[in-house]
Design a protein around this motif. Sequence first.
Motif, short mmCIF file in Angstrom:
data_model
loop_
_atom_site.label_atom_id
_atom_site.label_comp_id
_atom_site.label_asym_id
_atom_site.label_seq_id
_atom_site.Cartn_x
_atom_site.Cartn_y
_atom_site.Cartn_z
N PRO B 137 0.84 -1.04 -0.23
CA PRO B 137 -0.35 0.38 0.13
C PRO B 137 0.53 1.39 -0.19
CG PRO B 137 -0.91 -1.28 1.72
CD PRO B 137 0.34 -2.08 1.47
N GLN B 139 0.41 4.20 1.54
CA GLN B 139 0.30 4.73 3.26
C GLN B 139 1.80 3.62 4.11
OE1 GLN B 139 -2.46 3.68 1.92
NE2 GLN B 139 -3.09 5.86 1.44
N ILE B 141 4.78 3.39 2.58
CA ILE B 141 6.07 3.65 2.21
C ILE B 141 6.31 5.26 2.53
CG2 ILE B 141 7.30 2.15 1.15
CD1 ILE B 141 6.09 3.38 -1.47
N ILE B 142 4.73 6.47 2.11
CA ILE B 142 5.33 7.93 2.37
C ILE B 142 6.21 8.24 3.63
CG2 ILE B 142 3.06 7.62 3.37
CD1 ILE B 142 4.04 10.12 0.33
N TYR B 146 8.24 10.65 1.76
CA TYR B 146 7.89 12.22 1.98
C TYR B 146 9.14 12.89 2.52
CZ TYR B 146 5.80 16.52 3.75
OH TYR B 146 5.46 17.69 4.34
N TRP B 235 -3.13 4.29 -14.81
CA TRP B 235 -3.19 4.35 -13.85
C TRP B 235 -2.86 5.85 -12.93
CZ3 TRP B 235 -1.04 -1.52 -13.56
CH2 TRP B 235 -1.42 -1.80 -13.42
N ASN B 238 -4.65 8.13 -13.41
CA ASN B 238 -5.51 8.69 -12.25
C ASN B 238 -5.19 8.80 -10.65
OD1 ASN B 238 -7.76 8.15 -13.83
ND2 ASN B 238 -8.12 6.50 -14.12
N PHE B 240 -4.05 10.08 -7.05
CA PHE B 240 -3.89 11.30 -6.48
C PHE B 240 -3.53 10.86 -5.31
CE2 PHE B 240 -7.34 12.02 -3.02
CZ PHE B 240 -7.53 14.06 -3.24
N PHE B 241 -3.05 10.37 -4.71
CA PHE B 241 -2.51 9.56 -3.37
C PHE B 241 -1.20 10.92 -3.51
CE2 PHE B 241 0.70 7.82 -0.60
CZ PHE B 241 -0.31 7.92 0.51
N ILE B 244 -1.24 14.55 -4.14
CA ILE B 244 -1.45 15.22 -2.91
C ILE B 244 -0.70 15.14 -2.23
CG2 ILE B 244 -3.30 15.08 -3.04
CD1 ILE B 244 -3.93 13.67 -0.88
N THR B 245 0.01 13.95 -2.36
CA THR B 245 0.92 14.34 -0.66
C THR B 245 2.47 14.62 -0.57
OG1 THR B 245 1.53 12.00 -1.28
CG2 THR B 245 0.05 12.41 0.63
N THR B 256 -5.96 15.26 -12.37
CA THR B 256 -6.84 14.46 -10.91
C THR B 256 -6.60 15.47 -9.50
OG1 THR B 256 -6.50 12.55 -12.33
CG2 THR B 256 -7.41 12.48 -10.12
N ALA B 260 -10.00 18.13 -6.72
CA ALA B 260 -10.14 18.32 -5.65
C ALA B 260 -10.06 19.82 -5.10
CB ALA B 260 -9.58 17.67 -4.70
#
Lengths: 339, 306
Positions: B137, B139, B141-142, B146, B235, B238, B240-241, B244-245, B256, B260
């Motif tokens: 997922p 998240q 490794i984020i 970051y 992919w 599209n 998004f994650f 935005i991070t 995409t 928001a």
Amino acid sequence: MSATSQGRTPAAVSDKPEDSTSPARRRRRRLRTMTVRDRIVVAVLLGIPLLLDLAFVWFPAIGTVLLSFTKWNGVGSLHEKTCQPNMPSILNNGCWYGVQNYHQAATIYPEFWPAVRHNLLWLAVFVVIATPLGMLFAVLLDRGLRGTRVYQSLLFLPVMLSLALIGIIWEFVYSQNYGLINTVIGRNGNSNAIDWLGNPHLNLWAVLLEATWRQAGYVMILYLAGLKAVDPTLREAAMMDGANPWQTFWRVIFPVMKPINIVIMVVTVIESLRAFDLVYITNKGINGLELLSVLVTSNIVGETQRVGFGSALGVVLLVISLVPITIFLYQAFRREDTP
Amino acid sequence: MSSETLTRPRAEAPRVGGPGAKPRLRGQIASQAFLIIASVLWILPILFALYVAVRPYSDTRKYGYVSMPHHLTFQNFRDAWSQSDMAHFFWNSVLITVPAVVIVLALASGVAFVLVRVNVKVNVALLILFTAGNLLPQQVIITPLYRIYLKIPLPHFLADSGLMYNSIFGLIVVNVSFQLGFCVFVLSNYMRSIPGEMYEAALVDGAGLWTRFWRLTVPLCRPALAALATLLTTWIYNDFFWAITLMSSGDKRPVTSALANLQGQFVSNQNLIAAAAMIAAIPTLVVYLCLQRQFIAGLSLGSSKG
């Protein structure tokens, strides 16, 4: 791994016909004597992607595990000192915290257990509703009825849209005062309107409907691809033996689809763990829509910056997802393990 | 599909011939009905959003979204396009998606070739390393990612932020790294099906490793590459994650995730949001409609081996 797969790898034999005789060995020896130029080519072709994968996927993954044992607000440096109890956070920053983050998550972090519950619910809905629905679509489409291609295109359409976009599109369906559902059921007045996305008892189900809408199409296409690969003579043989379609499917087709069933199972678990975009675009993933992925994100990006704590939540997510990942890898690579 | 079907007259030629194939009219009607209802339900939310998008704000304000059309207009699309700088966000998406797809495919075919055709001792382990990385997922490794992105400086011709963070280059890198696993997996399965004799022949002709890769393997993998390109385009477009991070809410985001922001900006005019959403959906829908068959082949390419 290799011991169990020795006896049952007929597919691998057809994959590598050169393995059976000595020319293969000769060829391999020739490949091994590579020129300097060849070695450089191998180093470059393998080296750059490997470096990228290690640096930006695996190093961060390990980093998450290490950070999860620290107390850190993301500012200042990390050090090896153990955190002092009863010391202000500012002075304690960057210290070694042991399993305290996990302990806190499980005991006093109010959003943790709801998030786990929501993730489990997400998984349950995918397993009980989305996956069987997608399989049903695939089986019906595979029967070659009139209009199959149109149905297939329409059912698959949501998978092509980004989840963020799906969230936006469904807001018109769910909107409190003017939305499609409330208008159709006559609840669009200001007093008796149902707040589908705002009510914490309802919104998870509302969002799960959106997720199912997309996931069923995804499962459908995977299963359809698997069905197309099934040897048609199997079906004919079953028919000849007098099996009805129901028996043919469950006794003949379904068992030979084992590899694709495992892929779908893995996709189902991983997609339910990865769920993020829909709830984030709907209401930032709060007020009844908490998910583990949202908690990780909100703890490490943004104002709060509890890096150690957010990492601990990430590790929880990692441990859960390792189960389907391992199953998938075992399934995918056991054939190649034979020498 | 019960015993009653035995007595039904044969209406249509069954797909599979032979003595076991019974006319299953009722089953067929039921299937058709089910698929029609499902298809309508599946297209309904999209059609409804489209309907909202083609109606003027004044109409929906007066009569609600769910009402007969009084006027239909494309003005919302024009306004969404001009008022929200969508061209700019589209361009960002292009700047991220196109290089990312090309680089992933180039790198992944190299890895797959080496793992399948050169006898590297640890090839299964490496294949597992790449494939497993793609299944994590995001998240997981984020957090360090970051941090890394905030630490790595970039020259100014690559990013005006001077950092990996908040740069288009950084987004390309993360997409490439993350998608490598899937492509290596699919391409190595595909390359394994190329007969070894071809390589023997190439060797006899004195072809070096690079020639065997670039002149022999890559052209033979064209179908797999085309299918993967389609999948990757959707992919990455599209995504998004990551956007935005790894990007502060700036004007560098792809379309995409920029949506928001538009949602907040247009909050009083839902018709404009609907129009913007429809515009943002166009590229993937075009890709899908044009390459539908290849796309589905691509999915089966990745899954049939699993």
